[in-house]
Design a protein around this motif. Sequence first.
Motif, PDB file in Angstrom:
ATOM      1  N   ASN A  94       0.853  -1.181   0.000  1.00  0.00           N
ATOM      2  CA  ASN A  94       0.000   0.000   0.000  1.00  0.00           C
ATOM      3  C   ASN A  94       0.896   1.242   0.000  1.00  0.00           C
ATOM      4  O   ASN A  94       2.110   1.139   0.164  1.00  0.00           O
ATOM      5  CB  ASN A  94      -0.976   0.000   1.191  1.00  0.00           C
ATOM      6  CG  ASN A  94      -0.272  -0.056   2.535  1.00  0.00           C
ATOM      7  OD1 ASN A  94       0.812   0.486   2.724  1.00  0.00           O
ATOM      8  ND2 ASN A  94      -0.886  -0.741   3.497  1.00  0.00           N
ATOM      9  N   SER A  95       0.296   2.408  -0.177  1.00  0.00           N
ATOM     10  CA  SER A  95       1.101   3.632  -0.237  1.00  0.00           C
ATOM     11  C   SER A  95       1.640   4.020   1.140  1.00  0.00           C
ATOM     12  O   SER A  95       2.659   4.691   1.243  1.00  0.00           O
ATOM     13  CB  SER A  95       0.283   4.779  -0.831  1.00  0.00           C
ATOM     14  OG  SER A  95      -0.882   4.991  -0.080  1.00  0.00           O
ATOM     15  N   GLN A  96       0.977   3.560   2.203  1.00  0.00           N
ATOM     16  CA  GLN A  96       1.400   3.892   3.568  1.00  0.00           C
ATOM     17  C   GLN A  96       2.716   3.200   3.939  1.00  0.00           C
ATOM     18  O   GLN A  96       3.646   3.831   4.425  1.00  0.00           O
ATOM     19  CB  GLN A  96       0.298   3.490   4.550  1.00  0.00           C
ATOM     20  CG  GLN A  96       0.593   3.782   5.994  1.00  0.00           C
ATOM     21  CD  GLN A  96      -0.558   3.338   6.900  1.00  0.00           C
ATOM     22  OE1 GLN A  96      -1.624   2.959   6.446  1.00  0.00           O
ATOM     23  NE2 GLN A  96      -0.317   3.377   8.188  1.00  0.00           N
ATOM     24  N   SER A  97       2.796   1.891   3.725  1.00  0.00           N
ATOM     25  CA  SER A  97       3.976   1.117   4.137  1.00  0.00           C
ATOM     26  C   SER A  97       4.832   0.639   2.974  1.00  0.00           C
ATOM     27  O   SER A  97       5.835  -0.038   3.177  1.00  0.00           O
ATOM     28  CB  SER A  97       3.534  -0.092   4.975  1.00  0.00           C
ATOM     29  OG  SER A  97       2.886   0.341   6.149  1.00  0.00           O
ATOM     30  N   ASP A 123       4.634  -5.933   8.645  1.00  0.00           N
ATOM     31  CA  ASP A 123       4.766  -4.495   8.397  1.00  0.00           C
ATOM     32  C   ASP A 123       3.436  -3.835   8.050  1.00  0.00           C
ATOM     33  O   ASP A 123       3.314  -2.613   8.104  1.00  0.00           O
ATOM     34  CB  ASP A 123       5.750  -4.228   7.250  1.00  0.00           C
ATOM     35  CG  ASP A 123       7.170  -4.635   7.593  1.00  0.00           C
ATOM     36  OD1 ASP A 123       7.467  -4.856   8.783  1.00  0.00           O
ATOM     37  OD2 ASP A 123       7.987  -4.738   6.654  1.00  0.00           O
ATOM     38  N   TYR A 124       2.451  -4.635   7.648  1.00  0.00           N
ATOM     39  CA  TYR A 124       1.160  -4.112   7.210  1.00  0.00           C
ATOM     40  C   TYR A 124       0.028  -4.426   8.193  1.00  0.00           C
ATOM     41  O   TYR A 124      -1.135  -4.189   7.893  1.00  0.00           O
ATOM     42  CB  TYR A 124       0.784  -4.709   5.850  1.00  0.00           C
ATOM     43  CG  TYR A 124       1.816  -4.482   4.773  1.00  0.00           C
ATOM     44  CD1 TYR A 124       1.847  -3.286   4.059  1.00  0.00           C
ATOM     45  CD2 TYR A 124       2.765  -5.455   4.465  1.00  0.00           C
ATOM     46  CE1 TYR A 124       2.789  -3.074   3.071  1.00  0.00           C
ATOM     47  CE2 TYR A 124       3.708  -5.247   3.478  1.00  0.00           C
ATOM     48  CZ  TYR A 124       3.711  -4.054   2.781  1.00  0.00           C
ATOM     49  OH  TYR A 124       4.642  -3.847   1.801  1.00  0.00           O
ATOM     50  N   GLU A 127      -3.542  -2.745   8.548  1.00  0.00           N
ATOM     51  CA  GLU A 127      -3.705  -1.832   7.415  1.00  0.00           C
ATOM     52  C   GLU A 127      -4.470  -2.507   6.284  1.00  0.00           C
ATOM     53  O   GLU A 127      -4.612  -3.726   6.254  1.00  0.00           O
ATOM     54  CB  GLU A 127      -2.333  -1.390   6.881  1.00  0.00           C
ATOM     55  CG  GLU A 127      -1.485  -0.640   7.873  1.00  0.00           C
ATOM     56  CD  GLU A 127      -0.093  -0.332   7.331  1.00  0.00           C
ATOM     57  OE1 GLU A 127       0.721   0.174   8.112  1.00  0.00           O
ATOM     58  OE2 GLU A 127       0.193  -0.599   6.137  1.00  0.00           O
ATOM     59  N   GLU A 128      -4.937  -1.697   5.349  1.00  0.00           N
ATOM     60  CA  GLU A 128      -5.496  -2.204   4.099  1.00  0.00           C
ATOM     61  C   GLU A 128      -4.332  -2.541   3.178  1.00  0.00           C
ATOM     62  O   GLU A 128      -3.338  -1.809   3.132  1.00  0.00           O
ATOM     63  CB  GLU A 128      -6.377  -1.153   3.441  1.00  0.00           C
ATOM     64  CG  GLU A 128      -7.697  -0.913   4.161  1.00  0.00           C
ATOM     65  CD  GLU A 128      -8.732  -1.962   3.817  1.00  0.00           C
ATOM     66  OE1 GLU A 128      -9.317  -2.517   4.770  1.00  0.00           O
ATOM     67  OE2 GLU A 128      -8.957  -2.232   2.636  1.00  0.00           O
ATOM     68  N   TRP A 149      -8.142  -5.684  -2.678  1.00  0.00           N
ATOM     69  CA  TRP A 149      -7.844  -4.984  -1.422  1.00  0.00           C
ATOM     70  C   TRP A 149      -8.467  -5.740  -0.268  1.00  0.00           C
ATOM     71  O   TRP A 149      -9.572  -6.278  -0.396  1.00  0.00           O
ATOM     72  CB  TRP A 149      -8.415  -3.565  -1.451  1.00  0.00           C
ATOM     73  CG  TRP A 149      -7.614  -2.611  -2.267  1.00  0.00           C
ATOM     74  CD1 TRP A 149      -7.771  -2.336  -3.598  1.00  0.00           C
ATOM     75  CD2 TRP A 149      -6.527  -1.806  -1.817  1.00  0.00           C
ATOM     76  NE1 TRP A 149      -6.841  -1.416  -3.994  1.00  0.00           N
ATOM     77  CE2 TRP A 149      -6.065  -1.058  -2.922  1.00  0.00           C
ATOM     78  CE3 TRP A 149      -5.900  -1.643  -0.584  1.00  0.00           C
ATOM     79  CZ2 TRP A 149      -5.007  -0.168  -2.841  1.00  0.00           C
ATOM     80  CZ3 TRP A 149      -4.849  -0.739  -0.506  1.00  0.00           C
ATOM     81  CH2 TRP A 149      -4.415  -0.016  -1.616  1.00  0.00           C
TER      82      TRP A 149
END
Length: 188
Positions: A94-97, A123-124, A127-128, A149
């Motif tokens: 995802n763009s976050q991690s 690490d995720y 999160e989505e 997703w």
Amino acid sequence: VERRPSRSPRSKRLCSGCEDYSESLSFKDGFNNITIKAVDDSGSQAEKILTFFVDSKNPVIKKTEPSSNDFFDGTFWLEYSEMNVKEVKLFYGNSQSGYKEKVLTGCNSGKKEECSTLVTLADYNGEELEYWFVVKDIADGLDESKHIWGEVDAIFPVINSLNYTIDGRKVEFILDITENNFEEVLYI
């Protein structure tokens, strides 16, 4: 041109009286061995042998798992059809991690083949996550699956304490469990 291997090789004239030649020819899928012969008026010959592979059909990804209704735990699976697999890749993140990719090993060529992999999603966690597969064949044809997703749950439940009391035939269980996405407790 002689095409090999075949039960009875055939010759086909590419050109007559030409010094430079360029033309596209169609060949059947699979390995092709051909011999190019140049013949002069006196019957003298020169030969070049070419071996190449033709693969005109792109891979087809039929199914992937997990679905968007599932929690993602790091297990990813796909079903596909491709007679000449070069590479199967999983893309996820995802763009976050951030995004990562993994080349799957042991994925066979054929119809209705299945392949899976396990990746660490710590690490995720919480999160989505987006994932998709790409199957590539030896002619660089490819198919890309739908992008799916889902929510990541990469941490196993923890049983902090387990106590019980017995009253005749009845047993009362007292549990303390840590789990963000708690579903059920089972006994065997």
